[in-house]
Design an enzyme around this catalytic site. Structure first.
Site, PDB file in Angstrom:
ATOM      1  N   GLY A  87       0.834  -1.204   0.000  1.00 23.93           N
ATOM      2  CA  GLY A  87       0.000   0.000   0.000  1.00 23.93           C
ATOM      3  C   GLY A  87       0.866   1.249   0.000  1.00 23.93           C
ATOM      4  CE1 TYR A 105     -10.487   3.056   9.625  1.00 24.66           C
ATOM      5  CE2 TYR A 105      -9.686   1.594   7.900  1.00 24.66           C
ATOM      6  CZ  TYR A 105      -9.467   2.584   8.833  1.00 24.66           C
ATOM      7  OH  TYR A 105      -8.197   3.092   8.980  1.00 24.66           O
ATOM      8  N   GLY A 116      -0.504   4.841  -1.055  1.00 28.21           N
ATOM      9  CA  GLY A 116      -1.604   5.445  -0.272  1.00 28.21           C
ATOM     10  C   GLY A 116      -1.163   6.687   0.480  1.00 28.21           C
ATOM     11  CD  GLN A 117      -3.983  10.491   4.591  1.00 32.30           C
ATOM     12  OE1 GLN A 117      -4.620   9.568   5.083  1.00 32.30           O
ATOM     13  NE2 GLN A 117      -4.123  11.741   4.981  1.00 32.30           N
ATOM     14  CE  LYS A 133      -7.223  -0.407   9.763  1.00 26.47           C
ATOM     15  NZ  LYS A 133      -5.928  -0.912   9.253  1.00 26.47           N
ATOM     16  CG  ASP A 137      -4.270  -8.608  -4.437  1.00 28.38           C
ATOM     17  OD1 ASP A 137      -5.203  -9.167  -5.038  1.00 28.38           O
ATOM     18  OD2 ASP A 137      -4.351  -8.222  -3.239  1.00 28.38           O
ATOM     19  CB  ILE A 145      -3.525  -2.817  -5.933  1.00 25.05           C
ATOM     20  CG1 ILE A 145      -4.342  -3.788  -6.791  1.00 25.05           C
ATOM     21  CG2 ILE A 145      -4.208  -1.476  -5.832  1.00 25.05           C
ATOM     22  CD1 ILE A 145      -4.178  -5.222  -6.367  1.00 25.05           C
TER      23      ILE A 145
HETATM   24  C1  VAH Z   1     -10.677   7.362   7.926  1.00 24.41           C
HETATM   25  N1  VAH Z   1      -8.532   8.550   7.803  1.00 24.41           N
HETATM   26  O1  VAH Z   1     -11.197   8.455   7.951  1.00 24.41           O
HETATM   27  C2  VAH Z   1      -9.162   7.305   8.181  1.00 24.41           C
HETATM   28  C3  VAH Z   1      -8.895   7.086   9.641  1.00 24.41           C
HETATM   29  C4  VAH Z   1      -9.398   7.883  11.939  1.00 24.41           C
HETATM   30  C5  VAH Z   1      -9.679   8.063  10.539  1.00 24.41           C
HETATM   31  O2  VAH Z   1      -9.189   5.786  10.001  1.00 24.41           O
HETATM   32  O3  VAH Z   1     -11.302   6.360   7.746  1.00 24.41           O
END
Ligand code: VAH
Length: 310
Positions: free
Chosen positions: A6, A140, A9-10, A144, A50, A33
């Site tokens: 990744g 998400y 990514g940011q 996590k 991937d 990817i």
């Molecule tokens: C999001 N930037 O907004 C991520 C992060 C705490 C926020 O997990 O999903």
């Protein structure tokens, strides 16, 4: 050598820059990817990869003699609500792949990012403690929270050296966020300079934990070079720098751009933001591995506007 999954990514992009700066370009392998920006692609080895494909990952690890993996590939909170099963598959299977490589002693050390998204609506919202109620209400956040449990399990059962940080919303002028709920805090600076106004997708009093990217990268490298005996938490560390509302960040911008106008048009991301803490207690990270943040809102706004102006 070091592999970043990744890497486009940011966070992954800035981690790649920082690790190449520290260790040299050739020993830091970037992978994603898709291809990344020019600086990233021109500064060292890159592999299209991937992170959910175990065999492809195992091949790259063997070829480059990888010892350390930073797993930054994931689907973030807003996008994950739109594609729950794709988010679960990416976020979990990439983690199992890396944990199993370590269990098979094919790599020695892992960094895996968690998030304030692991906390939910009934978590104490102010100065959220390291150990507390966690009933995340987003796909998400669930991924996590589950990922944290698996990291702790692989450490306890198999001695895997996996280290993790619950990142707040992150703000960078070098990279754009992708599909998060805290993305407004990056977009607002770009729009303040390009259009002099910004329509915010969160309500003006939505207080969220945030951090400037330089602090987040420094914390990550600090945790990864800390002595194992100092790391008491193998799920994921709370980490904090500042908390602010859209109204407060707009005010900090107005100090530089007096005519800047903000308006509010909350969308589906409001509910996600409302389920998260407004501030985080990171005293355990401070105690265990000497964490101290550098950037508050005023310093962040100065950095962002002066760098984005160029
Ligand atoms: C999001 N930037 O907004 C991520 C992060 C705490 C926020 O997990 O999903």
């Amino acid at each position: 050598s070091i592999l970043i999954l990744g890497a486009c990514g940011q966070i992954g992009t800035e981690l790649t820059y920082a690790l190449r700066e520290k260790h040299g370009n050739e020993v830091v392998i970037a992978s994603d990817i898709r291809e990344g920006n020019e600086d990233l692609m021109n500064s060292g080895p890159f592999e299209l990869l991937d992170a959910t494909d175990y065999n492809a990952l195992e091949e790259v690890v063997a070829y480059y003699e990888i010892s350390e993996v930073y797993l930054m590939a994931a689907m973030l909170s807003a996008t994950a609500e739109k594609f729950p099963m794709r988010a679960w598959n990416l976020n979990m299977n990439s983690l199992f792949n890396v944990l199993n490589l370590a269990k098979e002693k094919k790599i020695d050390k892992i960094f895996w990012p968690s998030s304030i998204a692991v906390f939910g609506p009934n978590t104490p919202a102010d100065h959220t403690p390291q150990n507390t109620i966690m009933e995340p209400s987003t796909v998400y956040g669930i991924s996590k929270q589950s990922g944290e449990r698996w990291c702790n399990y692989y450490h306890q059962k198999f001695g895997v050296d996996v280290r993790s940080i619950r990142y707040p919303g992150l703000i960078s002028h070098k990279t754009m966020p992708g599909g998060g709920t805290t993305d407004y805090a990056v977009e607002i600076y770009h729009k303040a300079l390009s259009e002099g106004s910004y329509t915010c997708f969160l309500k003006k009093d939505t207080r969220l934990p945030m951090m400037f990217m330089d602090d987040a990268i420094r914390a990550t490298l600090l945790l990864m070079r800390s002595k194992p005996e100092n790391i008491k938490i193998r799920s994921s560390y709370n980490l904090a720098a500042m908390s602010f509302t859209p109204e407060e960040i707009a005010k900090s911008i107005k100090a530089w751009i007096p005519d800047f106008k903000i308006s509010y048009k909350p969308d589906f991301r409001q509910e996600i933001a409302d389920s998260w803490p407004s501030s985080i207690d990171d005293s355990q990270a401070q105690k265990d591995w000497g964490w101290q943040s550098n950037f508050d809102l005023e310093k962040t706004t100065k950095e962002m506007l002066s760098n984005l102006k160029e």
